[in-house]
Design an enzyme around this catalytic site. Structure first.
Site, PDB file in Angstrom:
ATOM      1  NE  ARG A  56      -2.166  -1.097   3.681  1.00  0.00           N
ATOM      2  CZ  ARG A  56      -1.803  -0.113   4.487  1.00  0.00           C
ATOM      3  NH1 ARG A  56      -2.105   1.150   4.183  1.00  0.00           N
ATOM      4  NH2 ARG A  56      -1.123  -0.351   5.596  1.00  0.00           N
ATOM      5  CE  LYS A 198      -6.023  -4.486   4.663  1.00  0.00           C
ATOM      6  NZ  LYS A 198      -6.725  -5.209   5.745  1.00  0.00           N
ATOM      7  CG  HIS A 217      -7.493  -4.918  10.488  1.00  0.00           C
ATOM      8  ND1 HIS A 217      -6.194  -4.488  10.562  1.00  0.00           N
ATOM      9  CD2 HIS A 217      -7.556  -5.729   9.403  1.00  0.00           C
ATOM     10  CE1 HIS A 217      -5.488  -5.005   9.560  1.00  0.00           C
ATOM     11  NE2 HIS A 217      -6.304  -5.768   8.854  1.00  0.00           N
ATOM     12  CB  SER A 235       2.220  -8.023   9.880  1.00  0.00           C
ATOM     13  OG  SER A 235       2.971  -8.926   9.121  1.00  0.00           O
ATOM     14  CE  LYS A 239      -4.696 -10.348  11.842  1.00  0.00           C
ATOM     15  NZ  LYS A 239      -5.615 -10.216  10.701  1.00  0.00           N
ATOM     16  CB  THR A 240      -2.786 -16.182   9.321  1.00  0.00           C
ATOM     17  OG1 THR A 240      -2.969 -14.846   8.853  1.00  0.00           O
ATOM     18  CG2 THR A 240      -3.282 -17.156   8.272  1.00  0.00           C
ATOM     19  CG  ASP A 254      -7.630  -8.622   6.850  1.00  0.00           C
ATOM     20  OD1 ASP A 254      -6.807  -8.599   7.781  1.00  0.00           O
ATOM     21  OD2 ASP A 254      -7.684  -7.741   5.982  1.00  0.00           O
ATOM     22  NE  ARG A 319      -0.286  -9.355   1.669  1.00  0.00           N
ATOM     23  CZ  ARG A 319      -0.848  -9.155   2.855  1.00  0.00           C
ATOM     24  NH1 ARG A 319      -1.890  -9.874   3.217  1.00  0.00           N
ATOM     25  NH2 ARG A 319      -0.356  -8.266   3.679  1.00  0.00           N
TER      26      ARG A 319
END
Length: 528
Positions: A56, A198, A217, A235, A239-240, A254, A319
């Protein structure tokens, strides 16, 4: 959401003969290959490159300063204002540019799985692969829904249109601009597809609270007995990994909303990081990468077309974009009841925070506003030792409203639904980074499982000296001494010094909420 009038200039573009609407996945893949936008890999996924922008561009993101929004948005470096005149000028130039293209692609779909608060959207793309990305990431309509679909927000993405800052009033050739009155997101000068995802999340973070829905989020999953868990974390915090539990079904990975009915996924797909991906470590993501998936900036073997997920030549931010249905263990539709448990994940490289602690409501609001984790030495140029990093509400770049608005909604939800909140440190134990060791994943899994199953709701705890956190004394499968950080350090004095340092950094960061979150800091912040 409210219906919206589509401006005539946008209608003109959509009526052009070069516009292709709602192409199927196979049709879009054919377009991508024939236009040489991407390459078919050995898995059947399409591999694309995003050029010089592999992430981003927050410094190029703007919100139009409008009468209806000027007193609501938290203006600043994350929500930069831009004038209506500047937006209209660029908007018309981009529409004229797209009319000149050989083909333009349109996807119609939704943001938000809960029908009562669903936002009908359309995404207009210069690239076929961007349209495939939109098809996989947003919620796809049924044939019946498509017949009556009227977009209430439009994303227009023209990567090859470069702005001239001197003429167009931008900071660079790249721009991501949201106009809430025009109901348009305008993107140009960047090929990074994550900007589309986003920007709609930012839109929902404005619209949902207006309807008294808490936007978040986070990832979310549900247990066999219907108990819902939310996982917040920046990050590198796990979390994942921790939300992808084979014994629980995934609601989403997400973006979520929490309404009076419960939790719902905002998206229809996943945008998973795939650097160092392997079937052994993350089988769900690995097996989801098949026909229809978009692989961004993953290096592939030119002959075999086999992806090399360990190669970070182009970026570490590789990604994979795929639909939720590519994962077996999911909730369909992506809706569940009210959360029973909330987990805040942090990777504390200072080795100070406990591996798990139960939070009071005020502590939950404090740590939510803080959004703490650590940057490690070597992850960015110039970082030679761990650094504290804070991202408000675990998603600062995507929050148009003042942060305290979201924190207050969290506090109300915790109170209303008697939710248990835990802070889980997946970082270092026995010393800071370079001295101690990373917390064993097996221990973290045991702690999270105990939290989700309600085993920690009534256990004996001890209060942490520096942050006032309630630390369980015993958890099955975890050595007792691991639970209290000071006991894992060889030198208690060194621990005390480092703990005071970190507490001071929390305090320094929280100064930005001076006068607006005084009670939250007093009741929920460090106690030294």
């Amino acid at each position: 959401m409210n219906s919206v009038h589509i401006p005539n200039e946008l209608k003109e573009l959509l009526n052009e003969s070069n516009v292709q609407v709602q192409l199927s996945v196979p049709q879009l893949v054919e377009k991508i290959l024939s236009r040489k936008e991407g390459t078919l890999t050995s898995t059947g996924a399409v591999r694309v490159s995003t050029g010089k922008y592999t992430g981003r561009s927050p410094e190029d993101k703007f919100t139009v300063l409008e009468e209806s929004t000027k007193d609501k948005i938290a203006w600043g470096s994350l929500n930069q204002p831009i004038s209506q005149e500047t937006f209209d000028h660029l908007y018309n130039k981009v529409l004229e540019y797209l009319k000149q293209q050989e083909e333009v692609y349109v996807f119609k779909g939704f943001a938000g799985a809960d029908k009562k608060s669903q936002l009908p959207i359309q995404v207009i793309n210069e690239f076929a692969w961007h349209n495939l990305f939109a098809h996989q990431l947003f919620i796809r309509p049924s044939e019946d829904e498509l017949l009556t679909h009227e977009a209430e927000f439009t994303v227009i993405s023209a990567p090859n249109f470069k702005a001239d800052p001197a003429v167009d009033g931008t900071n660079s050739e790249t721009f991501i601009i949201i106009s809430f009155e025009r109901r348009v997101v305008l993107i140009g000068g960047t090929e990074y597809a994550g900007e589309m995802k986003k920007s709609i999340f930012s839109v929902m973070n404005y619209l949902l609270p207006e309807n008294n829905i808490f936007s978040m989020h986070c990832s979310a999953n549900v247990g066999i007995e219907g108990d819902v868990a939310l996982f917040f974390g920046l990050s590198g915090t796990g979390k994942t990994t921790l939300s992808a539990d084979p014994n629980r079904r995934l609601i989403g990975d997400d973006e979520h909303g929490w309404s009076s009915n419960g939790v719902f996924n905002i998206e229809g797909g996943c945008y998973a990081k795939c650097i160092n991906l392997s079937r052994e470590k993350e089988p769900q993501i690995f097996d989801a990468i098949r026909f229809g998936t978009v692989l961004e900036n993953v290096v592939i073997n030119q002959e075999s077309r086999i992806p090399d997920y360990d190669d970070e030549t182009l970026t570490e931010n590789t990604r994979a974009a795929y639909p939720m249905e590519a994962i077996d263990n999911i909730v369909q539709p992506s809706i569940a009841g009210h959360p029973n448990t909330i987990v805040f994940l942090t990777a504390d490289a200072f080795g100070v925070l406990p591996p798990i602690a139960k939070l009071t409501r005020e502590q939950a609001m404090y740590h939510f506003l803080s959004g703490f984790t650590s940057k490690l030495a070597g992850t960015e140029r110039g970082i030679t030792s761990p650094q504290a990093t804070f991202s408000t509400c675990f998603g600062a770049p995507f929050l148009p409203l003042p942060a305290t608005r979201y924190a207050e909604m969290l506090g109300e939800k915790i109170l209303e639904h008697n939710v248990n909140v835990f802070l889980v440190n997946t970082g270092w134990t026995g010393g800071e980074y370079g001295v101690g060791n990373r917390m064993k994943l097996s221990y973290t899994r045991a702690m999270v499982q105990a939290a989700l199953e309600g085993e920690l709701n009534h256990v004996e705890t001890v209060e942490d000296t520096f942050f006032g956190l309630n630390i369980p004394l015993h958890i099955a499968g975890v050595p007792d001494e691991v639970l209290q950080p000071m006991k894992t350090w060889a030198d208690p004095n060194a621990y005390e010094k480092k703990a005071k340092e970190l507490a001071e950094q929390f305090r320094e960061n929280f100064k930005k909420f001076a006068n607006v979150a005084v009670e939250i800091e007093e009741k929920g912040g460090p106690i030294v």
